[in-house]
Enzyme design. Structure first.
Site, mmCIF file in Angstrom:
data_model
loop_
_atom_site.group_PDB
_atom_site.id
_atom_site.type_symbol
_atom_site.label_atom_id
_atom_site.label_comp_id
_atom_site.label_asym_id
_atom_site.label_seq_id
_atom_site.Cartn_x
_atom_site.Cartn_y
_atom_site.Cartn_z
ATOM 1 N N GLY A 46 0.825 -1.204 0.000
ATOM 2 C CA GLY A 46 0.000 0.000 0.000
ATOM 3 C C GLY A 46 0.853 1.245 0.000
ATOM 4 O O GLY A 46 1.991 1.231 0.483
ATOM 5 N N GLN A 51 2.597 10.017 1.580
ATOM 6 C CA GLN A 51 3.912 9.382 1.735
ATOM 7 C C GLN A 51 4.898 9.812 0.654
ATOM 8 O O GLN A 51 6.105 9.611 0.807
ATOM 9 C CB GLN A 51 3.785 7.856 1.718
ATOM 10 C CG GLN A 51 3.086 7.304 2.953
ATOM 11 C CD GLN A 51 3.022 5.796 2.894
ATOM 12 O OE1 GLN A 51 2.124 5.233 2.279
ATOM 13 N NE2 GLN A 51 3.987 5.131 3.512
ATOM 14 N N CYS A 94 5.413 -0.412 7.122
ATOM 15 C CA CYS A 94 5.015 0.811 6.433
ATOM 16 C C CYS A 94 6.219 1.305 5.642
ATOM 17 O O CYS A 94 7.333 1.310 6.175
ATOM 18 C CB CYS A 94 4.587 1.862 7.457
ATOM 19 S SG CYS A 94 4.150 3.452 6.714
ATOM 20 N N LEU A 95 6.005 1.705 4.409
ATOM 21 C CA LEU A 95 7.129 2.161 3.580
ATOM 22 C C LEU A 95 7.779 3.416 4.158
ATOM 23 O O LEU A 95 8.925 3.726 3.814
ATOM 24 C CB LEU A 95 6.669 2.408 2.141
ATOM 25 C CG LEU A 95 6.240 1.139 1.379
ATOM 26 C CD1 LEU A 95 5.698 1.495 0.003
ATOM 27 C CD2 LEU A 95 7.405 0.155 1.262
ATOM 28 N N HIS A 136 -4.835 1.142 7.527
ATOM 29 C CA HIS A 136 -3.478 1.709 7.626
ATOM 30 C C HIS A 136 -3.329 2.901 6.671
ATOM 31 O O HIS A 136 -2.848 3.967 7.066
ATOM 32 C CB HIS A 136 -2.454 0.607 7.304
ATOM 33 C CG HIS A 136 -1.031 1.061 7.310
ATOM 34 N ND1 HIS A 136 -0.102 0.608 8.219
ATOM 35 C CD2 HIS A 136 -0.367 1.949 6.517
ATOM 36 C CE1 HIS A 136 1.068 1.203 7.985
ATOM 37 N NE2 HIS A 136 0.925 2.011 6.952
ATOM 38 N N GLU A 137 -3.743 2.702 5.417
ATOM 39 C CA GLU A 137 -3.578 3.775 4.420
ATOM 40 C C GLU A 137 -4.510 4.943 4.716
ATOM 41 O O GLU A 137 -4.146 6.099 4.516
ATOM 42 C CB GLU A 137 -3.803 3.242 2.999
ATOM 43 C CG GLU A 137 -2.872 2.113 2.563
ATOM 44 C CD GLU A 137 -1.396 2.409 2.778
ATOM 45 O OE1 GLU A 137 -0.989 3.583 2.732
ATOM 46 O OE2 GLU A 137 -0.649 1.443 3.035
ATOM 47 N N HIS A 140 -3.009 7.380 7.018
ATOM 48 C CA HIS A 140 -2.041 8.310 6.408
ATOM 49 C C HIS A 140 -2.726 9.596 5.952
ATOM 50 O O HIS A 140 -2.129 10.669 5.993
ATOM 51 C CB HIS A 140 -1.350 7.661 5.204
ATOM 52 C CG HIS A 140 -0.188 6.781 5.561
ATOM 53 N ND1 HIS A 140 0.949 7.255 6.178
ATOM 54 C CD2 HIS A 140 0.016 5.455 5.379
ATOM 55 C CE1 HIS A 140 1.805 6.255 6.355
ATOM 56 N NE2 HIS A 140 1.271 5.147 5.881
HETATM 57 NI NI NI Z 1 2.154 3.255 5.846
#
Ligand code: NI
Length: 172
Positions: A46, A51, A94-95, A136-137, A140
């Site tokens: 994701g 991000q 998470c990236l 999660h997304e 963000h």
């Molecule tokens: Ni993330």
């Protein structure tokens, strides 16, 4: 298409509240293409627009990443979580937190209402990894990050690891 730079915690831009997407034009299509390329290159399941430093309510999810399955790219624009059911603990990454994996409690199933990349509305009921990724997304877009779900002790440990990483990157 281009791979964009993924912001790492504690970059302040990850803390902003994203604005709704209002135009479904070539620029948005290019942004979605870039996000997909960036997500697959990482690789991650994701990626949310904040991000990569774009403060728009938009994220991509592909739960087939790393699973040796055909790709299953889903685009969520201006998403709303309209129902949450049950509870599940899952080890998330998470990236924006490279190398960090933490168990987080989320709803087991969610119902989401969103627009696709062309501006067409849809509703989706999700469970499993897709439900976790959606939550999660969606976080963000509100400037909320995985550390916010952790105990104070775990948060301190993650903070320290990420600050160490940032210092190492800065000295390169
Ligand atoms: Ni993330």
């Amino acid at each position: 298409m281009a791979i964009r730079t993924i912001l790492h915690y504690p970059d302040k831009r990850l803390r902003g509240v994203a604005q709704p997407v209002s135009r479904f034009d070539a620029e948005l299509a290019r942004l979605i293409d870039d996000m997909a390329e960036t997500m697959y290159a990482a690789p991650g399941v994701g990626l949310a627009a904040p991000q990569i430093g774009v403060a728009l309510r938009l994220f991509l999810i592909d739960v087939a990443v790393g699973e040796n399955q055909p790709s299953d790219l889903r685009v969520f624009v201006n998403p709303e979580l309209i129902d949450r059911l049950g509870q599940v603990d899952y080890e998330e990454g998470c990236l924006s937190f490279p190398g960090v994996h933490e168990e987080i409690r989320r709803a087991e199933r969610v119902k989401v209402r969103a627009l696709d990349g062309a501006g067409k509305p849809f509703e989706l009921e999700a469970d499993g990894l897709l439900a976790i990724a959606i939550q999660h997304e969606h976080d963000h877009l509100e400037g909320k990050l995985m550390v916010d779900h952790l105990s104070l002790l775990r948060r301190r440990l993650v903070n320290r690891a990420m600050q160490k990483r940032a210092a190492a990157e800065a000295s390169l």
